[in-house]
Scaffold this active site. Structure first.
Site, mmCIF file in Angstrom:
data_model
loop_
_atom_site.group_PDB
_atom_site.id
_atom_site.type_symbol
_atom_site.label_atom_id
_atom_site.label_comp_id
_atom_site.label_asym_id
_atom_site.label_seq_id
_atom_site.Cartn_x
_atom_site.Cartn_y
_atom_site.Cartn_z
ATOM 1 N N ASP A 177 0.811 -1.220 0.000
ATOM 2 C CA ASP A 177 0.000 0.000 0.000
ATOM 3 C C ASP A 177 0.843 1.267 0.000
ATOM 4 O O ASP A 177 0.361 2.325 -0.393
ATOM 5 C CB ASP A 177 -0.951 0.013 1.205
ATOM 6 C CG ASP A 177 -2.079 -0.998 1.034
ATOM 7 O OD1 ASP A 177 -2.534 -1.181 -0.111
ATOM 8 O OD2 ASP A 177 -2.501 -1.601 2.032
ATOM 9 N N TYR A 213 -10.152 -0.521 1.832
ATOM 10 C CA TYR A 213 -9.693 -0.464 3.213
ATOM 11 C C TYR A 213 -9.338 0.947 3.653
ATOM 12 O O TYR A 213 -8.896 1.755 2.843
ATOM 13 C CB TYR A 213 -8.439 -1.335 3.373
ATOM 14 C CG TYR A 213 -8.605 -2.439 4.371
ATOM 15 C CD1 TYR A 213 -9.194 -3.644 4.006
ATOM 16 C CD2 TYR A 213 -8.195 -2.284 5.695
ATOM 17 C CE1 TYR A 213 -9.362 -4.658 4.926
ATOM 18 C CE2 TYR A 213 -8.359 -3.305 6.611
ATOM 19 C CZ TYR A 213 -8.939 -4.491 6.221
ATOM 20 O OH TYR A 213 -9.101 -5.488 7.137
HETATM 21 CU CU LIG Z 1 -7.650 -6.851 7.378
#
Ligand SMILES: [Cu+2]
Length: 667
Positions: free
Chosen positions: A301, A384
């Site tokens: 990420d 996320y």
């Molecule tokens: Cu997770």
């Protein structure tokens, strides 16, 4: 608001940086600016600026990608001189993905006749409800025939209706492979279908079915207002924050997101350095499910996507409560044009219950409330969220907390189909196990740059004549002499102290800060795994290296489509000494996410943190001088040792006691 050389690049500087490359190298149409970042001034340059006002040359480092021939170049420009300083081809690498590529790939795939036809044969005809979420590849899972291309693979998600949660509608067994330079669809992998189960994957209130809402027995909450009638106790001057003896600067770049610089503590008039620079330098999220929908799903990420690019605006009263001060951030798109992220960083104070207390039978109670300064930012990486909080305390502690929230990736299965690598979270729907590894890069400067890391752990002494009851504990402190790694060991309560061996406290012992580990997790990888090979940094808890401005990315600068970790495992092979030098402490922590039904359809924040705590840095409790709270906040009957007693019992003062609902009132 005054300029400082550590200030992040502004909008004009992004524009100027890209204009230099356009002018000097024709970088424009057919290219992408993968990243533009400030070349941070050295410690010496910062010191010269602060003592003599010498402004260092303002420079930017730029990575550009020629889409036509898939070549990558690294440039350095002088913004001060408006000139190109360096420009070189970097062979066989893929820069980070850009937000523009992610969005353009979605649009290209959804408009492609083959995709439209293949989805139609699955009964999906409203392309406005479809979202193609393109992920990156690791080299080991790229098909041979596509080697050498800049490649993405896409999940397909379908919303139940406009505004609904796309991640509740996986189109399983359906993936597109796309060349993200040409936006050419290379392949549709249409491997299997699953009949869509009836599930409840919505979290936006108006989309949650009445039958579920009707079951709620939760009474509404009454308001909890944080009131700081005289304003906050910190000061903000540009990106400089000062509070309760602490001083620090907020920085920002495309990759690490928020960075903290020049963290010092004013100890009785002596401004003492603690950290030169604190940041997150990599995040690795491997999904631990080898099935066809998930075997490629490993996200870097930070290295592939960039926390700066993923930074989102914060909203008062929702993300942060109380007297908030925000700092905006500036980023750039893949054309090199700047844009602003309003309210990117939040700075505020929180009450955090009791700092210290004692009740003496003669003298009564002495109690101090704990106040902390929080500097935070939030990122959204597709499904996320990561919420990052650096907290500074009155007793010299620094806490770094990360909250993971958002939507889990899920897969539909047939009735009774096994799902050994994930948890059933809804009807015929499982969420694969995965891990979130975060690598914190901490250039600590404890009372100056020359530091040594000690492994500090506890051992029991054998029963002997001197130790007949087997009570004796000893603390073993072992210096780390050579760069390398160390691993967590809960049995010995192992921690790591960063010591300045030539700075002694009033007791004659060297001053230190201790990294108190928590959230350390094993990688659970066979070393032969090609996924692990790309991210060997996650194989150990702690790494220690000499501080080198060129060594910033522990899995290598170019992790997109990487095959091996060209970062920290290679650096430490130099076996440089790390005793009494300017060093960097790397801490690998994270979440071992064994998925739960409670994490669906939106995941309550999962929290991990670690601490940096002074150990002999001060001569005594540095928070001894914290003043008692105004007595109106405490219940009658408490003796404030000479402080005026306040009997006012206005219920309004509940509101001053923090989000955690700690109320000191006995009733
Ligand atoms: Cu997770």
């Amino acid at each position: 608001m005054s300029f400082h050389p550590l200030d992040p690049l502004g909008a004009d500087e992004f524009s100027a940086a890209s204009a230099i490359l356009a002018r000097e190298r024709g970088v424009g149409l057919g290219w992408r600016f993968a990243s533009i970042e400030l070349v941070e001034p050295t410690k010496a340059e910062v010191a010269a600026f602060e003592s003599e006002g010498t402004v260092p040359e303002r420079r930017a480092r730029i990575v550009v990608l020629n889409r036509g021939d898939n070549t990558t170049f690294i440039a350095t420009v002088s913004l001060t001189e408006n000139s190109l300083l360096a420009y070189s081809h970097e062979p066989n690498v893929q820069p980070n993905f850009t937000v523009d590529e992610w969005e353009e790939a979605d649009a290209a795939l959804r408009a492609h006749p083959d995709v439209i036809e293949a989805l139609a044969s699955r009964g999906i005809t409203d392309l406005d409800l479809v979202f193609m979420d393109t992920w990156t590849y690791g080299a080991a899972v790229i098909p041979e025939k596509y080697a050498g291309r800049r490649l993405g693979w896409s999940d397909t998600w379908v919303k139940a209706q406009a505004g609904a949660n796309p991640y509740a509608g996986p189109v399983n067994g359906f993936h597109c492979v796309i060349d993200v330079n040409t936006m050419e669809l290379l392949e549709i992998e249409d491997s299997f279908t699953v009949e869509r189960p009836e599930i409840m994957g919505e979290y936006v209130p108006h989309l949650i079915p009445e039958r579920i809402k009707a079951k709620s027995t939760r009474p509404p909450l009454k308001p909890l207002d944080i009131v700081q009638s005289e304003g906050p106790s910190f000061e903000l001057d540009g990106n400089l924050v000062t509070w309760q003896n602490w001083s620090l600067r907020v920085g920002f770049n495309y990759r690490e997101g928020m960075t903290l610089h020049s963290v010092t503590y004013n100890d009785g008039g002596r401004v003492r350095p603690i950290a030169n620079r604190l940041s997150f330098s990599e995040m690795v999220v491997p999904y631990r499910d080898p099935s066809v929908d998930h075997y490629r799903r490993t996200a870097f990420d930070i290295g592939e996507w960039g926390l700066g690019f993923m930074t989102t605006s914060l909203e008062l009263g929702c993300d942060c409560l109380g007297e908030i001060r925000y700092i905006d951030a500036v980023m750039h798109n893949s054309a090199g044009e700047p844009y602003t992220i309003p309210n990117a960083f939040c700075i505020h104070e929180e009450d955090n219950a009791v700092l210290w207390k004692h009740v003496d039978h003669d003298a009564g109670a002495e109690v101090r409330r704990m106040r902390r300064l929080v500097v935070s930012f939030h990122v959204t990486v597709a499904n996320y969220e990561y919420l990052v909080y650096w907290r500074f305390y009155q007793d010299g502690n620094i806490e770094c907390e990360v909250r993971a929230t958002g939507i889990m990736v899920v897969t539909h299965i047939e009735e009774g189909q096994p799902h050994p690598n994930g948890t059933l979270v809804d009807n015929r729907t499982y969420a694969p196990f995965h891990q979130h590894f975060i690598v914190a890069r901490m250039d600590l400067d404890i009372d100056g740059s020359s530091n040594t890391v000690y492994r500090s752990q506890t051992r029991i002494e054998p029963i002997s004549e001197a130790n007949p009851h087997g009570l004796a504990l000893v603390q073993e402190n072992t210096p780390i002499e050579t760069e390398g790694f160390d691993d967590f060991d809960w049995d010995s309560q192992r921690a790591w102290k960063v010591v300045n061996e030539s700075s002694l406290n009033g007791l004659g012992t060297p001053v230190s800060y201790k990294l108190v580990p928590s959230g350390a997790i094993p990688s659970f990888f066979d070393p032969a795994s090609p996924i692990f090979q790309r991210a060997q940094v996650i194989g150990h808890t702690v790494w220690v290296t000499p501080n080198d401005a060129a060594e910033r990315w522990p899995s290598g600068e170019f992790v997109n489509q990487s095959s091996v970790d060209h970062g920290i495992p290679e650096w430490v092979q130099q076996q440089r000494p790390v005793r009494d030098i300017d060093l960097v402490l790397w801490y690998v922590f994270g979440i071992h996410h064994i998925t739960r039904p409670e994490d669906w359809p939106v995941m309550p924040s999962d929290t991990v943190s670690f601490w940096l705590k002074p150990v002999g840095f001060f001569d005594r409790n540095p928070a001894l001088d914290v003043e008692p709270s105004p007595s109106a906040h405490c219940a009658p009957g408490h003796n404030h040792g000479g402080e005026a007693e306040g009997l006012s019992h206005d219920h309004g003062d509940h509101t001053e006691h923090n989000q955690h609902n700690h109320s000191p009132h006995p009733h």
